[in-house]
Design an enzyme around this catalytic site. Sequence first.
Site, PDB file in Angstrom:
ATOM      1  N   GLU A 117      42.565  37.320  49.258  1.00 62.89           N
ATOM      2  CA  GLU A 117      41.297  37.673  49.894  1.00 62.89           C
ATOM      3  C   GLU A 117      40.368  36.463  49.878  1.00 62.89           C
ATOM      4  O   GLU A 117      40.295  35.781  48.853  1.00 62.89           O
ATOM      5  CB  GLU A 117      40.618  38.827  49.145  1.00 62.89           C
ATOM      6  CG  GLU A 117      39.408  39.340  49.904  1.00 62.89           C
ATOM      7  CD  GLU A 117      38.718  40.524  49.206  1.00 62.89           C
ATOM      8  OE1 GLU A 117      39.097  40.898  48.092  1.00 62.89           O
ATOM      9  OE2 GLU A 117      37.791  41.050  49.817  1.00 62.89           O
ATOM     10  N   GLU A 260      41.768  42.902  43.364  1.00 58.51           N
ATOM     11  CA  GLU A 260      42.366  44.237  43.308  1.00 58.51           C
ATOM     12  C   GLU A 260      43.712  44.373  44.010  1.00 58.51           C
ATOM     13  O   GLU A 260      44.044  45.458  44.489  1.00 58.51           O
ATOM     14  CB  GLU A 260      41.377  45.236  43.928  1.00 58.51           C
ATOM     15  CG  GLU A 260      41.173  45.110  45.462  1.00 58.51           C
ATOM     16  CD  GLU A 260      39.998  44.236  45.885  1.00 58.51           C
ATOM     17  OE1 GLU A 260      39.566  43.387  45.091  1.00 58.51           O
ATOM     18  OE2 GLU A 260      39.524  44.404  47.029  1.00 58.51           O
ATOM     19  N   GLU A 294      38.000  46.786  39.663  1.00 54.88           N
ATOM     20  CA  GLU A 294      39.267  46.522  40.357  1.00 54.88           C
ATOM     21  C   GLU A 294      40.115  47.787  40.411  1.00 54.88           C
ATOM     22  O   GLU A 294      40.780  48.065  41.407  1.00 54.88           O
ATOM     23  CB  GLU A 294      40.033  45.378  39.686  1.00 54.88           C
ATOM     24  CG  GLU A 294      39.244  44.073  39.521  1.00 54.88           C
ATOM     25  CD  GLU A 294      38.527  43.587  40.768  1.00 54.88           C
ATOM     26  OE1 GLU A 294      39.019  43.846  41.885  1.00 54.88           O
ATOM     27  OE2 GLU A 294      37.454  42.959  40.633  1.00 54.88           O
ATOM     28  N   GLU A 316      33.064  46.862  48.947  1.00 57.15           N
ATOM     29  CA  GLU A 316      32.419  46.234  47.789  1.00 57.15           C
ATOM     30  C   GLU A 316      31.146  46.958  47.355  1.00 57.15           C
ATOM     31  O   GLU A 316      30.945  47.212  46.173  1.00 57.15           O
ATOM     32  CB  GLU A 316      32.146  44.751  48.044  1.00 57.15           C
ATOM     33  CG  GLU A 316      33.417  43.909  48.231  1.00 57.15           C
ATOM     34  CD  GLU A 316      34.393  43.969  47.052  1.00 57.15           C
ATOM     35  OE1 GLU A 316      34.016  44.466  45.969  1.00 57.15           O
ATOM     36  OE2 GLU A 316      35.551  43.541  47.230  1.00 57.15           O
TER      37      GLU A 316
HETATM   38  N1  ARG Z   1      37.715  41.716  46.086  1.00 58.51           N
HETATM   39  C1  ARG Z   1      37.365  40.974  44.906  1.00 58.51           C
HETATM   40  C2  ARG Z   1      36.422  41.850  44.127  1.00 58.51           C
HETATM   41  O1  ARG Z   1      35.282  42.001  44.389  1.00 58.51           O
HETATM   42  C3  ARG Z   1      36.723  39.674  45.196  1.00 58.51           C
HETATM   43  C4  ARG Z   1      37.637  38.612  45.691  1.00 58.51           C
HETATM   44  C5  ARG Z   1      36.930  37.640  46.507  1.00 58.51           C
HETATM   45  N2  ARG Z   1      37.585  36.381  46.525  1.00 58.51           N
HETATM   46  C6  ARG Z   1      37.265  35.438  47.376  1.00 58.51           C
HETATM   47  N3  ARG Z   1      37.848  34.303  47.280  1.00 58.51           N
HETATM   48  N4  ARG Z   1      36.416  35.615  48.333  1.00 58.51           N
HETATM   49  O2  ARG Z   1      36.812  42.532  43.265  1.00 58.51           O
HETATM   50 ZN    ZN Z   2      35.294  44.237  44.610  1.00 57.35          ZN
END
Ligand code: ARG
Ligand code: ZN
Length: 875
Positions: A117, A260, A294, A316
């Site tokens: 991500e 996650e 997560e 989020e």
């Molecule tokens: N989805 C992850 C979280 O909030 C964040 C990861 C974001 N990483 C990134 N390189 N943009 O739990």
């Molecule tokens: Zn998250």
Amino acid sequence: KEIFLKDYRPLDFEIESVDLTFELDPSETLVTNRMKFVRKTDQSQLKLDGEHLVLVSIEKDGKILDQEDFYLTETDLTLNCPEQQFELVVKTRINPEANTRLEGLYRSSGNYCTQCEAEGFRTITYYLDRPDCLSYFTTKIIGDECENKVLLSNGNLIEFGELEGGKHFAVWEDPHKKPCYLFALVAGNLEVVEGHFETKDSRRVDLRLYVQENNLDKCDHAMASLKKSMKWDEERFGLIYDLDVYMVVAVDDFNMGAMENKGLNVFNSKFVLAKPETATDVDFEGIESVIAHEYFHNWTGNRVTCRDWFQLTLKEGLTIFRDQEFTSDMLSPAVKRIEDVKRLRSFQFPEDAGPMSHPIQPQSYIEMNNFYTMTVYEKGAEVVRLYQTLLGRDGFRKGMDLYFDRFDGQAVTVEDFRNAMADANQRDLSQMHHWYIQPGTPKVTVTKQYDAGNKTLSLSFKQTLNGKQEHLPLLIPVVFDVLSPSNEAALSFSLSEVDQSRCSRADNGWLFELTKHDESLVLQGVEEEGYLSLFRGFSAPILLDYACTQDELVALASYDSDSFVRWESIQTLALMNLIENVQAVEDNREMVLSEYYAKALESNLADTSLDLALKSLAITLPDESYLQEALSDKGMLINTDSILAVYGYMKQTIAEKFESSLLAIYQQMQSSEAYRYDKDAIAHRMLKNRCLNYLSKLPAQQDWMQTQFDQQSNMTDVFAALEAMKPYDSVWKKANLADFYHKWNHDDLVLDKWFALQASDQSDSALDLVKSLVEHADFHYTNPNRARSVLGVFGRMNMKGFHHASGEGYAFLASEVLKLDKINPQVAARIVSPFTQWKRYDVARQEKMKSQLTKLIESGSLSKDVYEIVSKSLK
Ligand code: ARG
Ligand code: ZN
């Protein structure tokens, strides 16, 4: 290149299944990617995303393609695919060892891991790298057996075995369709800590934490947190885990907090590893909430995912809201709410008032990674909380149930979420849309007018956004009550029939739904002019403008039954006092401790029935960044020298005035018990260390710092003692830091604290000290935690050094950003962010900050991550 939400188009092709094979090698990993495509529209051009890849070969339906059959650029691969269905096999070569961007497949402490991500999967193989492309994944990992005892990917292990040449393999199959940003692979020599959880439908889930061998003794807390999270989600939202195994891997080099990935979370080791000797209460809380976060993504994010990255707040904001509610249930709801509001004000409000300001649903971006922000996350969570405030807990739960009924297995939008909330409760919530598309922190101005003859209290409300009233009006829930000045009780009143539809009883007072730019409410049969307790529980993420008397604030600060408003009232008194003193310094007048603020402090210190953590929060001054926020809001430019002088004076004066009660509490809070992580023990330490911090300002009480440091009872107390020493430029401080280094230099996470402590030093030699830190043998630009501990902390928390009048702090940080940008653009982009606030400071500082931003742009070699932030700041 800028990407816009309005340009979204559905996919022309779907990928039914992906079959990946990784032949691991530190510098030459070969990835074979077999994809089954189905064409969905009459568009036959297929454009796959891919970056930093070496293409080895492409094969369509068994035939190797020639150069002229496809078109390759730095960012994509295009080919013509008129077939209805076809299979592509793409082979690429990548170099994990050289990957210092920590995006895609990389090595950390000798192990392989991934971060996909938002758009890291395209650095592993060519793919439709967008969240609405859902597919079934199978992953085969082949690796050297001695170097990779464990071979992990998403889902269930379906096959494994030995191969010749000292290699072995494992095949993982994920039974759930997913977007590629949730793909993960981990390989290396890791140890495992095992646990299990029985779901409420009586299935056994194996829980596995993978860590390096030397960290095996630091996993208990993370494991306990995971079990609590699983149980809580079943109870509160009826959500049950959906695979037989849940794996968490701790890695030392990680750009963010954690990820996650389906069934295989990858974590920054900071959010897994803890024991009382090495981690503070704040660290323990961080672990509990990130593990929960997560885990909660498994439903809010993975089972129901985002259609495109403009919907990031869908997963989020909602998941932050869920982890906030979890922590609130595990520890103290009142304390958690106040801490979250502090965080929002200190970090999100400035973001929203600066050049990177964006709505929780951004409308465009250059680099998506720059939009993993306080706004999308924290303000997004506040907006989700608005639904719960409006609908009640049960109504919110109904909305969640409908959301999963409708959208399980799909990639959806924030509108889909809102419609589920609305339909499940038969309510029109369309106005909520305005929260998603408008940036800035709204301000609500409240005025009251009491008519003693008619016994009416008229309240009028006015909402503005960015200083104007040209915005689409927001639906703002105002939870309030009216208190009697004489006996603290809530006053009773009645409402006209029309008003009853806008204002109703809530758990903690009344709920008024403000929907227009200007609106008023008349309370009838009010016996006396009461005190207004407004925005209880911080019922909306706004700035409140309510001119009430300091007497009213002292009263609310001493007895409001809503702990948020009680805390808020004392903060407001403190803020008024701080602002007065800033003005005094600038006009060359004497500073004062206001009698009202002092009165509120006194009553909170003396209140023996008050929760200890709330007492600690009550006697804490507002953060410096919140004061800066308030000054900017008043249109004042910030002179950091004045701010430093004001805080120095306030802390000193409070310590002197309340010396005996601070000392008495400090001593009362001492405990000889072993460290426990629970609400009560945390509150004791929090209050004790707040008192210590004040006492350390008094020559007669300074020995407590050393005594507490020497006890070495747990990291919370040791670190608090060191924190209190920050302003001193002394031999004993240096000796303690040297001691600490000597004891802990084998432990990276503790060493990060040692660096951070010095990076936020408040002595006169702060700037030189920080410059020496990047020369230290244990400082590495390639490790994000270390870089953030020094450079991130310096920019955000070292007013003295960063804002040094010479401008040397700015020059230093800018040159460090340039170095780091070559290594890791994502981390560099975070570290450059303090510069975005340049317009807030006095003219001399503005110019110095701006000239560093200009230098950065003129370097001509910025990554798009840093470029986006710097160029927007200069606009
Ligand atoms: N989805 C992850 C979280 O909030 C964040 C990861 C974001 N990483 C990134 N390189 N943009 O739990
Ligand atoms: Zn998250």
